[in-house]
Each structure stands twice: as C-alpha cells, then as structure tokens.
Scaffold this motif. Structure first.
Motif, mmCIF file in Angstrom:
data_model
loop_
_atom_site.group_PDB
_atom_site.id
_atom_site.type_symbol
_atom_site.label_atom_id
_atom_site.label_comp_id
_atom_site.label_asym_id
_atom_site.label_seq_id
_atom_site.Cartn_x
_atom_site.Cartn_y
_atom_site.Cartn_z
ATOM 1 N N ASP A 32 10.370 0.314 2.269
ATOM 2 C CA ASP A 32 10.009 -1.063 2.316
ATOM 3 C C ASP A 32 10.231 -1.670 3.614
ATOM 4 O O ASP A 32 10.788 -1.225 4.537
ATOM 5 C CB ASP A 32 10.986 -1.735 1.122
ATOM 6 N N ALA B 26 7.522 -0.029 5.823
ATOM 7 C CA ALA B 26 6.265 0.056 5.117
ATOM 8 C C ALA B 26 5.383 -0.913 5.481
ATOM 9 O O ALA B 26 4.169 -0.569 5.526
ATOM 10 C CB ALA B 26 6.977 -0.629 3.709
ATOM 11 N N ASP B 27 5.510 -2.087 6.030
ATOM 12 C CA ASP B 27 4.524 -2.737 6.759
ATOM 13 C C ASP B 27 3.866 -2.161 7.761
ATOM 14 O O ASP B 27 2.583 -2.320 7.998
ATOM 15 C CB ASP B 27 5.144 -4.213 7.209
ATOM 16 N N GLY C 72 7.642 6.351 -4.156
ATOM 17 C CA GLY C 72 7.150 4.857 -4.004
ATOM 18 C C GLY C 72 5.835 4.647 -3.983
ATOM 19 O O GLY C 72 4.857 5.524 -4.333
ATOM 20 N N THR D 137 4.134 3.504 -1.051
ATOM 21 C CA THR D 137 3.462 3.537 0.623
ATOM 22 C C THR D 137 3.967 4.870 1.032
ATOM 23 O O THR D 137 4.908 5.421 1.166
ATOM 24 C CB THR D 137 4.468 2.272 1.305
#
Length: 514
Positions: free
Chosen positions: A133, A137-138, A168, A170
C-alpha cells in the motif's frame, strides 16, 4: 533438472551459505549479478541510459542499492527512489546504501514520468507477507501503466514466490526477473507467468552441496525426450497403438471428435471414436477415424480416453464404470472427472487400477474431486495436484497457466509452455487425445503427461508467434501444429541417422544440479 524450490527451502540454503562467507558477500554478489543483467538488457550504451532503481526496506532493497552502485561505476545514469527509512535498513543493506551514496547515483523523492531505459524493482522480495500500500503501491501502479522495461530482483514485488498468487491487489509486472539461489515455483504458474516475464537464475556462487533433493522441477523436452523413438521402416499401424475416445453424448459429439483427431495427428496407429448418443456415419474431415456406438464396445488393447463430451447421465456413469473395469491404460478428462467427484467408489477403483491412469482436470474439476473451492485449488496449485495424485494414485495434469503435473510419489513439474490462445473451447479435448496417443505409442505415463502438456502449450506458442493468435485460435488448428512439433522431436540418442534431440528452450546457466 531445472529445480524449483520453495521460499522456506531457499532460506535454509541461504542460512547455510551465510555460515561459509563473510558478512555482506551474498548481497554484493546479488548486486553485481543484477547490475550485469541490467546492463545486458540495455539497448543503448550505459552512459546514454537512464535507469530507475526502486529500493525497499529489506534485503531486496539492499540488493537494488548494491546494483545501483555497480551500474553507476559502469558509467550508467542511475536514479534511486528509496522507499524505506535508512536507519531501519538491515545491516548489509545499510552498507549498500553507503556505497551507493559514494557514487554518482542520484537519490530522488519523486519519480519523474519519463521513458526510462530500464526500471529495477527492488521494493519487496520473497519475505512480503501483506498487501502493498501507500507510496510503494502508487509507484508500482505508475510503472505498470507506463509499460516500461522492468527487471525484478528475485521476485516481482507483490507476487507470492511459492504459489504464483498476488499478495493483495497490487504487483509489479516485470519483463525480466533475476531470481537468486534457486528458481521458485510461483514465477512459473498462475499470475507468476504474467508478472515475472523471462526468468533468469543466479545461484550467487553457493555450494551445490547445500541444496537438498528437489521434488519440483520446470518441465521441458529434457524430461520426456527419452521416450521419443524413430519410426522403423519395418512397422505398421499396429506398431503405434490403438486409442479409443469414449464420450459423444448427444449435443457434445464435437469434443469426442476433437480428442480423436488429436490422437490421430499425434501418431496413434488406429483411433476409435465411440459415442454414447447418435453415432455419425463417419468423420467427414477425417474418415480415418472409426466411429461406433459406446454400447457393448470391445476395448481390445486400446488406451481409453474417457470423458470428452460424455455427459453426466446415468448411462454415462454406467459406461465409465465399465471403462474402469477394463484394466486398460486410461486418460480421464471432463465429464469422467465430474462423475468421479460424486462417487467415492469410482475414485477408489481408480486408485486400484492396474494400468497407468492420467487425469487432466481444470481447476473447477480438481476442486470438485477434492471437495473444496476453486480458490483453494488456485491458492496452492502444487498442493492440490499432489493431493489428487496421491489420493487417486494417478498422474495428474492440473491445467491452467503453468500447468502442474504430479506423480503419486510426490514428484511434480510445472509446464512453462502455452499462452492465452488456449483459453478456447476444445483445447482440453485436444490435450486428452494427445495424452492417449503418446501412451499408445509406448511412452511411460510420466513422460506422456509432461510431453503432452509441453507439446500442447508449445504448439500454441508457435502459432501465436506466427500470427495465428492468441485471439481466435481454434482447437482444430492446434491439433495440426502439435503434429508438426512432434515430428520435430528427435530421439535423445545421437547417431548419424537422426541427429541429436531438439534443443531445450534456453534456460539460464548457473543453477544447481539435483
């Protein structure tokens, strides 16, 4: 053998190796291997390249930092986005960070949106246990959108190295993965094939004596080419065995015909197509097939491919029971598996069958046989295949991306061939017929299963390479290409008449032998 090791075994090997080398040695070797691989992947000179390195909070990030320093010293333009608190890095990773800071590496807080020559993913390795996250993640989503050339270190961030699942939602999509110490099964099955790209292996110079025996390997011609035999001039149709495809309920005769045509093109001497429902007079495209009613069939000495188009009626169940009493080699697919899943007595009979048995379930069929969900099967494909093989004392081909082939003794292989072109109706019937043809020609069951899975996928790979897919490729086209690929196989023994075996698809060097 191209061995595949679980993460737990890799850690055991690593811990044993750390007792033999100085602190930081393995990370330095990993960084050097990554740098050399990265530089080899560049399409421009290092001084003209722009390389982005994403470094995470663990030893995977340390490998990336060591690689960044090595590449900078080779003259490349390297930028590092460190997604970690420098003070909390492991000791070896802190040393790698110090080395990188002493070179021309540029550390950045924001990643410019540009066309990078190469991106190196060192965010998270095999130790990741939770969904990615935040900033990491971005970054991953941004890199995936830009469709860049990406080199993943050890495992693409967000991918489970054991099972090929995403951890998850991603995960980074790499074009190349350089994995360390030993190859991992998750890179070759399920989402792993989508996210890992081309897989290279570097053992980091670890002593091969530290590697335990391995029960899982990557499949390929080296496994089954010992079964390939040149055809003698003094032979006839009886020399290459009989296959009987048993199915053909009304409305599903196409599955039976596809499986029978596959067996014919794969080299069986005689092929019978038997029908539970209406019997066609003959196959107009291939009148060589012998069409007959399933009522009162004489199986003779045939390999029995049972299930394509069989249906699940009471008559189908009775016919399957008769097949299981035949004592002949069996390939069980489709509705034969569905009928077995509802009848423990049929399963027990399979386990006691005196001749070889091959099962070719897709994940839903496997879930029905195991009495669990599809998600459970896909969550650990190797365990599911092994459980079926052990329970039914049969060789199992659990189909899907990176099909798992399992033996009752626990040995398994992951098939690396195939692509989305196989996601169309009838391709499973083709695989079943192919298995039957190889058994009929005298291939041992393990070689028949691994060979059929590889040839099936490889034929699709060749067709896609030549522009015939993946969209719209049909099972009938696949059958003809399989025939071509079988004829390109050469016996393992080299002599002046036949030459050597076909080359095994290129695999990275330096992996341990077992």
């Amino acid at each position: 053998m191209h061995a595949l090791y679980s993460v737990s075994v890799i850690r055991q090997i690593e811990q044993a190796a750390l007792q033999q080398v100085l602190a930081g040695t393995l990370m330095q070797r990993a960084g050097l291997a990554t740098a050399n691989t990265a530089l080899a992947l560049l399409t421009v000179a290092p001084r003209d390249a722009s390389i982005l390195v994403l470094a995470g909070p663990g030893n995977n990030g340390g490998d990336a930092l060591e690689a960044a320093a090595q590449m900078a010293e080779a003259g490349a333009n390297v930028m590092v986005r460190l997604c970690a608190d420098p003070e909390r890095l492991p000791a070896d990773a802190r040393q790698a960070l110090l080395r990188a800071r002493q070179t021309s590496v540029v550390f950045i807080d924001e990643v410019p949106l540009r066309r990078w020559s190469l991106v190196i993913d060192g965010l998270f390795g095999v130790g990741l246990a939770r969904a990615i996250d935040g900033t990491a993640a971005d970054l991953i989503r941004t890199i995936n959108r830009l469709d860049l050339n990406v080199l993943a270190i050890d495992v693409p961030s967000g991918l489970d190295a054991d099972h090929g699942m995403l951890i998850g939602q991603t995960a980074l999509r790499a074009s190349t993965t350089l994995t360390f110490i030993g190859d991992k099964p998750g890179l070759h099955t399920l989402a792993g094939r989508e996210h890992a790209g081309t897989v290279l292996v570097d053992t980091l110079g670890i002593d091969g004596a530290l590697y335990p025996p391995c029960a899982l390997e990557l499949s390929g011609p080296a496994i089954f080419r010992s079964a390939v035999r040149p055809r003698s001039h003094d032979s006839h149709k009886g020399s290459y065995g009989d296959v009987m495809v048993i199915g053909g309920a009304d409305g599903m005769t196409g599955a039976t015909i596809l499986a029978a045509r596959s067996a014919l093109h794969a080299g069986a001497g005689k092929v019978h197509a038997t029908f539970l429902g209406t019997v066609p007079a003959y196959d107009a495209l291939h009148p060589e097939l012998m069409c007959r009613s399933a009522s009162g069939i004489d199986v003779g000495k045939a390999v029995l491919v049972t299930g394509p188009g069989l249906g699940t009626s009471a008559a189908a169940a009775t016919l399957l029971s008769e097949v299981l009493h035949s004592g002949r080699p069996l390939v069980l697919d489709a509705d034969a598996l569905n009928l077995m899943s509802t009848d423990p007595a049929l399963q027990q009979r399979i386990a006691l069958h005196p001749a070889p048995v091959l099962l070719t379930p897709h994940p839903l069929e496997a879930a029905r046989l195991l009495g669990c969900s599809v998600e459970h099967v896909q969550g650990d494909r190797t365990a599911a295949a092994a459980a079926l093989a052990s329970r039914l004392q049969a060789i199992v081909i659990l189909k899907g991306s990176g099909s798992i082939i399992a033996r009752p003794d626990g040995h398994m292989a992951i098939n690396p061939s195939g692509n989305p072109a196989l996601a169309s109706g009838g391709t499973g019937d083709v695989l079943a017929g192919l298995c039957g043809a190889l058994l009929a020609q005298g291939w041992p069951a393990w070689e028949a299963a691994t060979g059929a899975a590889w040839l099936h996928g490889h034929a699709a790979d060749v067709l896609v390479r030549d522009g015939h897919g993946p969209i719209g490729l049909t099972a009938s086209e696949l059958t003809l290409q399989i025939r071509r690929e079988i004829n390109l196989l050469k016996p393992a023994r080299q002599d002046d008449r036949t030459g050597d075996a076909i080359p095994v698809p290129a695999q990275p060097t330096g992996r341990p032998q077992s």
